[in-house]
Design an enzyme around this catalytic site. Structure first.
Site, mmCIF file in Angstrom:
data_model
loop_
_atom_site.group_PDB
_atom_site.id
_atom_site.type_symbol
_atom_site.label_atom_id
_atom_site.label_comp_id
_atom_site.label_asym_id
_atom_site.label_seq_id
_atom_site.Cartn_x
_atom_site.Cartn_y
_atom_site.Cartn_z
ATOM 1 N N CYS A 403 0.815 -1.216 0.000
ATOM 2 C CA CYS A 403 0.000 0.000 0.000
ATOM 3 C C CYS A 403 0.848 1.265 0.000
ATOM 4 C CB CYS A 403 -0.954 0.009 1.192
ATOM 5 S SG CYS A 403 -0.153 -0.005 2.813
ATOM 6 N N HIS A 447 -2.156 0.710 7.184
ATOM 7 C CA HIS A 447 -2.486 1.026 5.792
ATOM 8 C C HIS A 447 -2.168 2.492 5.508
ATOM 9 C CE1 HIS A 447 -4.303 0.083 1.992
ATOM 10 N NE2 HIS A 447 -5.247 1.018 2.097
ATOM 11 N N ASP A 463 -8.174 5.461 -2.492
ATOM 12 C CA ASP A 463 -7.246 4.412 -2.066
ATOM 13 C C ASP A 463 -6.832 3.599 -3.288
ATOM 14 O OD1 ASP A 463 -5.777 2.475 -0.847
ATOM 15 O OD2 ASP A 463 -7.386 1.700 0.426
#
Length: 644
Positions: A403, A447, A463
């Protein structure tokens, strides 16, 4: 009088139990020396000649004192004090010869019993120390009795009774003693905790946390919980980047001014979040926090911050919104959100500018970037290493990442395209504990995502990881199956068979730990005042007053119970004898405290010679019931029918 051998064995066993919790926290050398001193004392039980005299103990004590000084310097902190105490306990036990020496060892052990809490404050540590506390009470009782056996039911019961009697006072002091944030709560070493999200984000900074099953925080919803894919736990907001990493260095005036709380709506989500100490200034909240809880404040970019680093467990009641949108963007923040590092690779600049030329619409550029990531990139926990220009190397060479890789590169592209963008560090998802009814957010759920600002919509969460790996957003990672340089495993299906039983046990243990932390460890000054204010106790003066009142009342109740029990402990024969003395007190005189039964009956015979035979019979019956095997009822009936 020498110490009983069995008591020495008990004290050695207690010493071993006191050292065990320190094995992981103190240097191995101190642990080995402490165990060696206890082993030496144990050897003296079979070989008394090896018991050292003071001429050996004195230089040994001085030498060990200098060893502690050399290791820790002049510091008398947690580690140095704990090391010194366990060595002194072993030395004192070697020196002990008399019950008075044993008493000193026991008192010293009570001090050492506190030291494990300076390293760890979990429920298992509390239960472990409670067991040792009971053994110390038993040692204290044995040392002050004539018993030579450790297996003595009356003494075991007495020790347990003393422990139970301490609980009411313990609860009163726990609830009412004024709480202070002092050295005790700050003692656990900051380096011992899993750091979680830090104040710097680089492409690979989060992937290492995916291997950790450590708890970051726990959440109990007071309303229906959002879906798994909507559980974005907002933490620090990153604006500045040098091309290699993003840092949390906001201007004080702009970034830490108080934000205006968002208006309450029926759709708002209310929940209690209990933070583990992560030694940072920020809190986490379900995106988007609408207002700051007590002791925290809400910055203009909607991150929750504290005045001091969080070094203890604290629970917060938080309100988040699903409808609110941040539309404000100051000129200074606009510059910060569009700043591109001077060393940006030309390939990255060309890619973003090509999107702008094809479609100047900002929303279309965002969609184009997400499609670009979705078509050509691969989500993995074992990405290739990157060099001095990580964004370009990831975008055009490796195309494999976690991520952090996607968020940092996406944010850079958006800024080049003229779209204000910032990075959000936090957690996504969580595991629902069906036993405790709360979500457990682990370090594995760490994250990073982005927020872009569009003129007609304000700040929007984007995202890029969700475009490449939707499983990461819809399901949590499974650290139990995760290995370095292996494929990513998700919690896709509920466990079955024995695995389901194991999960239930884990949930139960985790729930027990949650309630312990929420009720005990998180009971700080804020929670104490909130709780006591419901009873009209508003400040520390009221706390001290009620602490004194309830403590005195508890002691009075204890003393009353003891006195009543003493009066009720007389057996039927003794009751009959005392009733006899009271009944004829006017004729025979009061029974004197120092007067034996034989003396009393002899005095009665002298005053009433005509009752000699009856009084002698009663005397013999009473003495036989006390020191022989005569039937108790014979004496009781004899007293009942006797008359002067």
């Amino acid at each position: 009088m020498l110490i009983k051998p069995n008591l020495i064995k008990l004290l050695i066993a207690i010493g071993v139990l006191l050292i065990i919790p320190h094995i992981a926290g103190l240097p191995t050398s101190f642990i080995l020396i402490a165990f060696a001193l206890l082993a030496w004392r144990a050897l003296t039980l079979w070989m008394p000649k090896v018991l050292p005299n003071k001429w050996l103990l004195l230089p040994l004590s001085i030498g060990l004192g200098f060893f502690v000084l050399k290791t820790y310097g002049m510091s008398l902190g947690r580690d140095a004090s704990s090391s010194l105490l366990i060595l002194l306990m072993g030395l004192k036990l070697l020196e002990s010869r008399t019950p008075r020496d044993a008493q000193a060892v026991i008192y010293m052990s009570f001090f050492i019993l506190i030291t494990p809490f300076l390293f760890e404050q979990q429920i298992m540590v509390a239960l472990y120390t409670l067991f040792i506390f009971y053994l110390l009470l038993l040692a204290l009782v044995i040392n002050n009795s004539q018993s030579t056996s450790l297996i003595n039911p009356p003494l075991l019961r007495l020790s347990g009774l003393v422990l139970l009697q301490a609980f009411p006072l313990m609860l009163i002091f726990f609830v009412l003693f004024p709480r202070m944030i002092g050295p005790l709560w700050a003692m656990p070493d900051e380096q011992s905790a899993v750091s979680g999200i830090s104040n710097t984000i680089n492409p690979g900074s989060v992937s290492n946390l995916a291997l950790s099953d450590e708890t970051a925080f726990r959440v109990r919803f007071n309303s229906p919980a959002p879906q798994q894919k909507d559980l974005y736990w907002r933490g620090p907001v990153f604006w500045e980047t040098n091309g290699q990493s993003w840092t949390l260095t906001p201007p004080k005036k702009d970034s830490f001014e108080q934000a205006t709380p968002l208006a309450k709506q029926n759709s708002d989500i209310h929940y209690t979040l209990m933070m583990e100490p992560h030694h940072q200034f920020w809190l986490y909240a379900l995106d988007l926090p609408a207002a700051a809880p007590k002791t925290a404040r809400l910055t203009h970019d909607h991150q929750l911050v504290l005045a001091n680093k969080l070094s203890r467990n604290i629970s917060f009641d938080i309100r988040s919104t699903t409808q609110g949108v941040i539309t404000e963007l100051s000129d200074d923040d606009l510059k910060r959100a569009l700043k591109v590092p001077d060393n940006t690779d030309p390939r990255t600049l060309a890619l973003a500018n090509s999107w702008v030329k094809k479609s100047p619409d900002k929303s279309a550029i965002v969609k184009r970037a997400l499609l670009f990531f979705n078509n050509e990139f691969y989500y993995t926990l074992k990405p290739p290493s990157l060099g001095k220009n990580p964004v370009a190397e990831f975008l055009f060479e490796t195309k494999r990442g976690f991520c952090g890789h996607f968020a940092t590169s996406f944010a850079t592209l958006m800024r080049i395209a003229g779209i204000p963008t910032r990075l959000i560090g936090g957690y996504q998802g969580g595991v629902y504990n069906k036993v405790g009814g709360f979500y457990n957010i682990r370090q594995a759920d760490a994250h990073v995502w982005t927020e872009v600002w569009l003129a007609d919509k304000g700040w929007l969460r984007v995202d890029p990881t969700a475009a490449i790996a939707p499983n990461r957003i819809e399901h949590s990672l499974d650290p139990s199956l995760q290995r370095i340089n292996s494929d990513i495993n998700f919690l896709l299906n509920p466990p079955e068979g024995i695995q389901e039983w194991i999960q239930q046990i884990k949930w139960g243990i985790n729930s027990f730990d949650y309630y312990w932390q929420n009720a005990v460890l998180a009971y700080g000054p804020e929670k104490q005042l909130d709780f006591l204010s419901g009873f009209g106790i508003l400040d520390w003066v009221d706390m001290v007053k009620w602490l004194a009142i309830l403590s005195v009342l508890t002691l009075i109740i204890f003393l009353s119970v003891i006195l009543i029990r003493q009066n009720q402990t007389h057996d039927p024969v003794q009751k009959a004898y005392l009733a006899f003395c009271k009944r004829y007190a006017k004729k025979l005189g009061m029974h004197l405290p120092h007067e034996t039964a034989t003396d009393y009956f002899n005095r009665a015979i002298m005053n009433y010679p005509e009752k000699t035979e009856q009084l002698k019979t009663l005397k013999v019956l009473y003495l036989n019931t006390r020191y022989g095997k005569a039937a108790e009822q014979v004496f009781i009936q004899g007293v009942k029918h006797f008359k002067l």
